[in-house]
Design an enzyme around this catalytic site. Structure first.
Site, PDB file in Angstrom:
ATOM      1  N   HIS A   1       0.778  -1.311   0.127  1.00 23.82           N
ATOM      2  CA  HIS A   1      -0.162  -0.074  -0.084  1.00 23.82           C
ATOM      3  C   HIS A   1       0.890   1.278  -0.002  1.00 23.82           C
ATOM      4  O   HIS A   1       2.082   0.994   0.098  1.00 23.82           O
ATOM      5  CB  HIS A   1      -1.036  -0.002   1.288  1.00 23.82           C
ATOM      6  CG  HIS A   1      -0.260   0.005   2.561  1.00 23.82           C
ATOM      7  ND1 HIS A   1       0.404  -1.025   2.971  1.00 23.82           N
ATOM      8  CD2 HIS A   1      -0.388   0.887   3.534  1.00 23.82           C
ATOM      9  CE1 HIS A   1       0.911  -0.560   4.205  1.00 23.82           C
ATOM     10  NE2 HIS A   1       0.324   0.686   4.395  1.00 23.82           N
TER      11      HIS A   1
ATOM     12  N   HIS B   1       1.402   3.716   2.016  1.00 29.23           N
ATOM     13  CA  HIS B   1       1.946   4.650   3.084  1.00 29.23           C
ATOM     14  C   HIS B   1       3.459   5.020   2.929  1.00 29.23           C
ATOM     15  O   HIS B   1       4.075   3.960   2.465  1.00 29.23           O
ATOM     16  CB  HIS B   1       1.536   4.242   4.470  1.00 29.23           C
ATOM     17  CG  HIS B   1       0.115   4.325   4.891  1.00 29.23           C
ATOM     18  ND1 HIS B   1      -0.566   3.746   5.759  1.00 29.23           N
ATOM     19  CD2 HIS B   1      -0.917   5.200   4.408  1.00 29.23           C
ATOM     20  CE1 HIS B   1      -1.862   4.240   5.952  1.00 29.23           C
ATOM     21  NE2 HIS B   1      -1.910   5.203   4.898  1.00 29.23           N
TER      22      HIS B   1
ATOM     23  N   ASP C   1       6.116   4.961   5.027  1.00 33.56           N
ATOM     24  CA  ASP C   1       6.844   4.013   5.467  1.00 33.56           C
ATOM     25  C   ASP C   1       7.006   2.558   4.968  1.00 33.56           C
ATOM     26  O   ASP C   1       7.854   1.844   5.285  1.00 33.56           O
ATOM     27  CB  ASP C   1       6.747   3.862   7.138  1.00 33.56           C
ATOM     28  CG  ASP C   1       5.203   3.283   7.296  1.00 33.56           C
ATOM     29  OD1 ASP C   1       4.232   3.519   6.617  1.00 33.56           O
ATOM     30  OD2 ASP C   1       4.891   2.613   8.288  1.00 33.56           O
ATOM     31  N   HIS C   2       6.225   2.352   4.061  1.00 31.64           N
ATOM     32  CA  HIS C   2       6.493   1.445   3.077  1.00 31.64           C
ATOM     33  C   HIS C   2       6.922   1.638   1.675  1.00 31.64           C
ATOM     34  O   HIS C   2       7.279   0.557   0.952  1.00 31.64           O
ATOM     35  CB  HIS C   2       4.892   0.454   3.072  1.00 31.64           C
ATOM     36  CG  HIS C   2       4.431   0.209   4.217  1.00 31.64           C
ATOM     37  ND1 HIS C   2       4.346  -1.209   4.856  1.00 31.64           N
ATOM     38  CD2 HIS C   2       3.912   0.921   5.362  1.00 31.64           C
ATOM     39  CE1 HIS C   2       3.671  -1.407   5.695  1.00 31.64           C
ATOM     40  NE2 HIS C   2       3.455   0.075   6.289  1.00 31.64           N
TER      41      HIS C   2
ATOM     42  N   HIS D   1      -7.485  -0.708   5.749  1.00 26.88           N
ATOM     43  CA  HIS D   1      -6.446   0.138   6.461  1.00 26.88           C
ATOM     44  C   HIS D   1      -6.194   1.382   5.479  1.00 26.88           C
ATOM     45  O   HIS D   1      -6.020   2.640   5.684  1.00 26.88           O
ATOM     46  CB  HIS D   1      -5.046  -0.404   6.531  1.00 26.88           C
ATOM     47  CG  HIS D   1      -4.107   0.169   7.076  1.00 26.88           C
ATOM     48  ND1 HIS D   1      -3.828   0.844   8.363  1.00 26.88           N
ATOM     49  CD2 HIS D   1      -2.786   0.562   6.552  1.00 26.88           C
ATOM     50  CE1 HIS D   1      -2.899   1.373   8.351  1.00 26.88           C
ATOM     51  NE2 HIS D   1      -1.941   1.387   7.259  1.00 26.88           N
TER      52      HIS D   1
ATOM     53  N   ASP E   1       0.002  -4.030   6.304  1.00 27.42           N
ATOM     54  CA  ASP E   1      -0.573  -3.617   7.598  1.00 27.42           C
ATOM     55  C   ASP E   1      -1.997  -3.817   7.721  1.00 27.42           C
ATOM     56  O   ASP E   1      -2.810  -2.990   8.368  1.00 27.42           O
ATOM     57  CB  ASP E   1      -0.659  -1.908   7.578  1.00 27.42           C
ATOM     58  CG  ASP E   1       0.733  -1.448   7.820  1.00 27.42           C
ATOM     59  OD1 ASP E   1       1.881  -2.073   8.261  1.00 27.42           O
ATOM     60  OD2 ASP E   1       0.781  -0.138   7.908  1.00 27.42           O
TER      61      ASP E   1
ATOM     62  N   HIS F   1       5.161  -4.802  10.971  1.00 25.82           N
ATOM     63  CA  HIS F   1       5.213  -3.905  12.278  1.00 25.82           C
ATOM     64  C   HIS F   1       5.489  -4.862  13.340  1.00 25.82           C
ATOM     65  O   HIS F   1       4.790  -5.758  13.488  1.00 25.82           O
ATOM     66  CB  HIS F   1       4.177  -2.792  12.519  1.00 25.82           C
ATOM     67  CG  HIS F   1       4.442  -1.709  11.430  1.00 25.82           C
ATOM     68  ND1 HIS F   1       4.787  -0.416  11.622  1.00 25.82           N
ATOM     69  CD2 HIS F   1       3.429  -1.464  10.389  1.00 25.82           C
ATOM     70  CE1 HIS F   1       4.827   0.343  10.631  1.00 25.82           C
ATOM     71  NE2 HIS F   1       3.786  -0.121   9.987  1.00 25.82           N
TER      72      HIS F   1
END
Length: 257
Positions: A54, A56, A58-59, A110, A131, A169
């Protein structure tokens, strides 16, 4: 089965490194390019593909630098806000990686673009789920609906029990603390909490998890269980009349836990 290794990033992210034959590898959700580059150079590995679950940051924040350096394809959701995906994927699509096939499943909730990647054969299964599903937990519902996230949980529940779960995570201790609040008499949760505390004390990851274990400890996969229903109703101080209501109240409870 893929040989998979975690690369730690930021405070609690894992970038999953999937190893092929010889020196070839792929990475899943590389939010940090530098930790990936260090891993590749340290072990003389060659990056051949990037998989994204996805959008975001941090990915995805490390993708551009990795593509500039290694010129590799980037697989990810077709409806993604992240623009660097060169191989867009929708539900039912397949990715061939090191001679093995990954099946794409849309799991919005999410985010609206969230997908997961499943490898399964007669001996083993592995799911890279970003996530959505965590050890003893699930992702926050940011863009999608509670109904969509519950549908994702139903998908994971139906995977083969031995499926290894590669989420991104290290939330296991906080998730287990919440799970124990929901089901204080669940011995499986208590045992898993002891195991995960020992792993974290030794600076080891608690992941991957396994679907069979999640079915015993994860409240978001147990919304049809009487103890979970009772605790949610007690917390919300109201009657709950469907699994969706249980899930929604449970997720909102976890948001403030």
């Amino acid at each position: 089965m893929f040989n998979v290794k975690p690369i730690s990033a930021f405070e609690d992210n894992y970038i999953w490194l999937i190893q092929g034959a010889g020196s070839e590898v792929a990475v899943v959700d590389p939010g940090d390019a530098q930790v990936v580059i260090r891993e590749l150079e340290k072990n003389a590995k060659k990056l051949t593909a990037i998989l994204i679950t996805h959008h975001h940051s941090d990915h995805t924040a490390g993708v551009d630098e990795l593509v500039d350096r290694y010129s590799v394809p980037v697989y990810g959701p077709k409806n993604c806000k992240f623009s660097a995906i060169s191989q867009p994927l929708a539900e039912g699509d397949q990715v061939t990686l090191f001679g093995k096939t990954l099946i794409v499943k849309a799991v919005p909730g999410h985010t609206l673009d969230h997908i997961s990647y499943l490898y399964s054969d007669r001996q083993s299964s592995q799911v890279f789920c970003g996530d959505t599903l965590f050890l003893a937990g699930c992702g926050r519902v940011f863009e999608g609906s509670m109904q969509q996230m519950l549908a994702a949980m139903d998908y994971f529940k139906k995977l083969p029990p031995a499926t290894r779960v590669y989420c991104t995570h290290e939330y296991s201790l906080s998730n287990l603390a919440f799970a124990q609040t929901v089901e204080p008499e669940n011995q499986h949760i208590a045992e898993k909490l002891i195991e995960c505390r020992a792993l974290r004390a030794a600076d080891k990851p608690t992941l991957p998890s396994v679907i069979a274990t999640e079915l015993l400890i994860n409240p978001f996969l147990r919304c049809d269980q009487l103890q979970v229903i009772k605790q949610v109703a007690s917390y919300a101080d109201c009657a709950v009349n469907s699994e969706l209501e249980v899930f929604s109240m449970l997720r909102n409870w976890k948001n403030v836990f």
